[in-house]
Design a protein around this motif. Sequence first.
Motif, mmCIF file in Angstrom:
data_model
loop_
_atom_site.group_PDB
_atom_site.id
_atom_site.type_symbol
_atom_site.label_atom_id
_atom_site.label_comp_id
_atom_site.label_asym_id
_atom_site.label_seq_id
_atom_site.Cartn_x
_atom_site.Cartn_y
_atom_site.Cartn_z
ATOM 1 N N ARG A 65 35.103 38.086 39.984
ATOM 2 C CA ARG A 65 35.410 39.067 38.928
ATOM 3 C C ARG A 65 36.877 39.486 39.038
ATOM 4 N N GLU A 67 39.990 42.132 36.764
ATOM 5 C CA GLU A 67 40.427 42.878 35.596
ATOM 6 C C GLU A 67 41.935 42.726 35.513
ATOM 7 N N SER B 329 34.173 43.860 30.043
ATOM 8 C CA SER B 329 33.899 44.974 30.945
ATOM 9 C C SER B 329 34.122 46.310 30.238
#
Lengths: 457, 341
Positions: A65, A67, B329
Amino acid sequence: MTGTGSIGRRLTLLLALVAALLSVLSWSMVTGLSRQAVARTQDNVLAASATTIAETLRSEQGEVRLELPYSAFSMLGAISQDRVFYRVSAGDRVLTGYDDLPSPTGAAPGIGQVVFDTGDYSNETIRMASVTRLVLAGGQPVPVTVTVAQTRSGVSTISADLSRQAAILSVAFFLVAVGFSAIAARTSLRPLNEIAASVSRRGPSDLRPLRRDAPTELAPLMLSLNRLMGRLGQSIRRSEDFIAEAAHRIRTPLATVRAQAEIALRSVGDETEKRRLRQIIRAVDESSRSAGQLLDHATVIYRTDDLALSPVDLAELVGQTAAALEPTAAMKEIRLDVAATPARVMGDPVLLDNALRNVLDNAIKYSPEETEVSIRVTTKEDQVHITVTDEGPGLGDGPLGALTERFRRGDDTQGIVGSGLGLTIAEDVLLAHDGRLDLKNRDGGTGTCVTLVLPCS
Amino acid sequence: MRHACLALFLIILGTCAGALDIEDRQVIPGTSERVLRIVSTADLDVFEPYLMAFHDSRPEISVDYTVVSSAELHRAIRDGAEFDLALSSAMDLQFQLANDGFALGHRSEQTQALPDWARWRDLIFAFTAEPAVVVLSTERFSGLPVPATRQDLVALLRQHPDRFAGMIGTYDVRDSGLGYLFATQEARSTDAYWRLSEVMGRLDPQLYCCSGQMIDDVTSGRLALAYNVLGSYAAERLARDSGGRVQIIGMQDFVNVMLRTAIIPATAQETEAAGAMINMLASLGMRDEPGDWPLPPLNQPGGTEAVGFGPIRLGPALMVYLDPLNRRSFLGEWENALEQR
């Protein structure tokens, strides 16, 4: 005089050439360095961006994962308006970003090390930074590579901008350097010019050695110049001495010849003999006079070399000289009319007497019988004028300046005894006293007007 | 003749725009064969004065104006749909198009006059600065203090859950590009966003695709409050016909200011006409007085400066929230907050 170009110009040109070379060199160096610096800045920001993204990599439920942090891209936007591309891939699988973005080629990247490369993407040259991290996913470490790329137009723009500024600075530097070169050349040549000026300022007979400070480079020149002048002076003195000696030696036997001829003239009765004897006396007079003037000339040259100034009252001097010439004038029944006001000058009385005597002698010689020669002493502002006016034939139409040349006589002087030295002597004396000799035909009627001009003391 | 031309245009345009989910469309016929095809997110009633102004200055050019959603616009340009000019309120999507090489450059005196923050690489040009505002119904808010900050709003919603349940509207950020932009920028800039979202989520919020519908519903009293509405639309609607039923409030703690931007798509044919339109919009964006135009200029007196927040920056950072991972997300968090079922 044949010139081989100016030293000053050549020096300026050479210095300017050096300045131009240095300007071009400094410009290219600044350009190169600024390009490197700008490129390095971009690399650093790209590396920081890639690292910032790589730091968000983590593993959640066996999946890699991440970001994209806002700062990772905002920092790229802060330095330039360049297009941004990125890709994050785990092994062969692209997690996010631009699938077809090329990877940095070359050395296999070590884990955690940033690799840079330049490539082409979307019709533009791009700079890429790539960093690889190991992320545990599904129980085994997966290498995840973050690549951030940016176009290079900002780099080119800033480099071009800096290069242009450097070019402007270089040109300015060059212009300033040329200005300084010209000043430097002039300054270096100033002693030379000063020596030349001081030599050319000197009077025609001033042959004293130059006494002044000169740069070491000019010392040999000064030394040779002084030696040359010394030799020249010596040689002139020697020839003047020779002339004076010769004149003196000729005068004595001439006097004897004249005395004998006078005695013979009285003792012979034949007219033909008498005429011959008179011709002899006349020739002897002429020679004697020439010899006398040669002596005068030598005296003038000798004394002006080393002028001894003392206060002289010109009225008194004129009176004495006129009185001395009174007998000669009386022989032709010429009246000397003297009108003088006291006028004091600084000068050498012997020389001034010599000059005045030669002028008066000329006036008497060229005047017809039973005429008048007037002598006036007047003061005008800061100058004293001694004006001698006769009623003779005047100066003719020839150039007046030529009359004071040595051995030069006027056009209408045939049949009159003369050497051509009289006015030369007078002018030399006056020049030595910072004065001058003015020659002109008398206003209204025939005759000559000679003015001796002297500065007041 | 004119009708024949118009018919021809419509046929051509119909084939071009066939794949698009068109919300509205208008064709202003010109005197020549040239057609400027504009795809835009601005509603026709808001943008018509601009089209007429362009038509007045260049009457020979026909203008075909198609209204689509910002996401649809983005997708269409990416897929190579043939338009000469793309105007969008979703500046992140517009920016991505420019960044990814879907825009043509344009440089003129008018675009050079734009401030640095209102253009990027001569590819994308901002011509309005429009703040996000809160619109509330005067009738539904009677007796309640008007909130000035998000804290006030959170407190108010907590105190009166009964009054606001089902009466709050906001963008569905999954559908609306502009709503997503406002939400992401606000989430980045202020912590209060998530708290407010949580509170709104408990009150069964109504989700909308567009500002216009939210304003309509506040005006009619179906909503008490609409959050993150495009201020320019609200002001325009208020000026037109609300009759005091609607109140516009700018939050004092933080205001998002969106730049409406124009790009010339890489597929453009009429680049000259598109450039002329951009020039006109850019000089209107630089006007000093708001005037009669429906959309505000870039520098609004007493607007963005008064609260001290500049517009959202045109730069690569806009692409951060467009990243699929980030988007997934963010939407996950947003759904958790707003759809508490």
